[in-house]
Design a protein around this motif. Structure first.
Motif, PDB file in Angstrom:
ATOM      1  N   ASN A  11       0.811  -1.223   0.000  1.00  0.00           N
ATOM      2  CA  ASN A  11       0.000   0.000   0.000  1.00  0.00           C
ATOM      3  C   ASN A  11       0.843   1.272   0.000  1.00  0.00           C
ATOM      4  O   ASN A  11       0.297   2.362   0.058  1.00  0.00           O
ATOM      5  N   ALA A  12       2.149   1.112  -0.069  1.00  0.00           N
ATOM      6  CA  ALA A  12       3.045   2.272   0.009  1.00  0.00           C
ATOM      7  C   ALA A  12       3.049   3.051  -1.298  1.00  0.00           C
ATOM      8  O   ALA A  12       2.942   2.478  -2.385  1.00  0.00           O
ATOM      9  N   LYS A  13       3.193   4.359  -1.172  1.00  0.00           N
ATOM     10  CA  LYS A  13       3.320   5.218  -2.357  1.00  0.00           C
ATOM     11  C   LYS A  13       4.555   4.790  -3.144  1.00  0.00           C
ATOM     12  O   LYS A  13       5.566   4.425  -2.568  1.00  0.00           O
ATOM     13  N   ARG A  20       8.320  -3.884  -5.426  1.00  0.00           N
ATOM     14  CA  ARG A  20       8.058  -4.686  -4.226  1.00  0.00           C
ATOM     15  C   ARG A  20       8.767  -6.037  -4.326  1.00  0.00           C
ATOM     16  O   ARG A  20       9.404  -6.482  -3.370  1.00  0.00           O
ATOM     17  N   GLU A  21       8.688  -6.687  -5.490  1.00  0.00           N
ATOM     18  CA  GLU A  21       9.363  -7.972  -5.673  1.00  0.00           C
ATOM     19  C   GLU A  21      10.874  -7.830  -5.533  1.00  0.00           C
ATOM     20  O   GLU A  21      11.529  -8.672  -4.914  1.00  0.00           O
ATOM     21  N   SER A  30       8.696  -4.748   4.460  1.00  0.00           N
ATOM     22  CA  SER A  30       7.847  -3.709   5.042  1.00  0.00           C
ATOM     23  C   SER A  30       8.571  -2.373   4.939  1.00  0.00           C
ATOM     24  O   SER A  30       9.784  -2.326   4.681  1.00  0.00           O
ATOM     25  N   LEU A  31       7.839  -1.304   5.172  1.00  0.00           N
ATOM     26  CA  LEU A  31       8.477   0.015   5.188  1.00  0.00           C
ATOM     27  C   LEU A  31       9.467   0.118   6.341  1.00  0.00           C
ATOM     28  O   LEU A  31      10.487   0.796   6.225  1.00  0.00           O
ATOM     29  N   GLY A  66      10.569   8.284  -1.261  1.00  0.00           N
ATOM     30  CA  GLY A  66       9.207   8.813  -1.218  1.00  0.00           C
ATOM     31  C   GLY A  66       8.263   7.896  -0.463  1.00  0.00           C
ATOM     32  O   GLY A  66       7.380   8.361   0.266  1.00  0.00           O
ATOM     33  N   ALA A  67       8.437   6.589  -0.619  1.00  0.00           N
ATOM     34  CA  ALA A  67       7.590   5.635   0.113  1.00  0.00           C
ATOM     35  C   ALA A  67       7.772   5.819   1.618  1.00  0.00           C
ATOM     36  O   ALA A  67       6.811   5.791   2.384  1.00  0.00           O
TER      37      ALA A  67
END
Length: 93
Positions: A11-13, A20-21, A30-31, A66-67
């Motif tokens: 769900n991260a910007k 993600r992969e 995770s963030l 940014g995320a």
């Protein structure tokens, strides 16, 4: 670093399926993991995993930072973008 927004990468910007992969491949799920590793180290590790590919600064390094800040990569302040480029030793925009 205090995270803004949700801790979930999905769900991260700025974090789509491919990024993600690639983050998962380097142990980032995770963030919080990303914040611990830092966007600069994560970017370098992704580049190392894909030496045959062009891994653009704007789509990866800025997206990762940014995320963490819950900002679209293009909305990062220019001085932060410059600092990030300096930390990876790149003149790329």
């Amino acid at each position: 670093m205090e995270l803004k927004g949700n801790n979930d990468l999905s769900n991260a910007k700025n974090i789509g399926k491919t990024i993600r992969e690639r983050l998962n491949e380097i142990g980032v799920f995770s963030l919080s993991d990303l914040a611990e590793m830092t966007s600069v180290v994560a970017f370098k590790k992704i580049r190392e995993n894909y030496p045959e590919k062009t891994i653009p600064v704007c789509y990866y390094l800025y997206s990762l930072e940014g995320a963490l800040l819950d900002l679209h990569w293009n909305d990062l302040p220019s001085d932060l973008k410059k600092e990030l480029r300096n930390r990876i030793g790149s003149e790329e925009e």
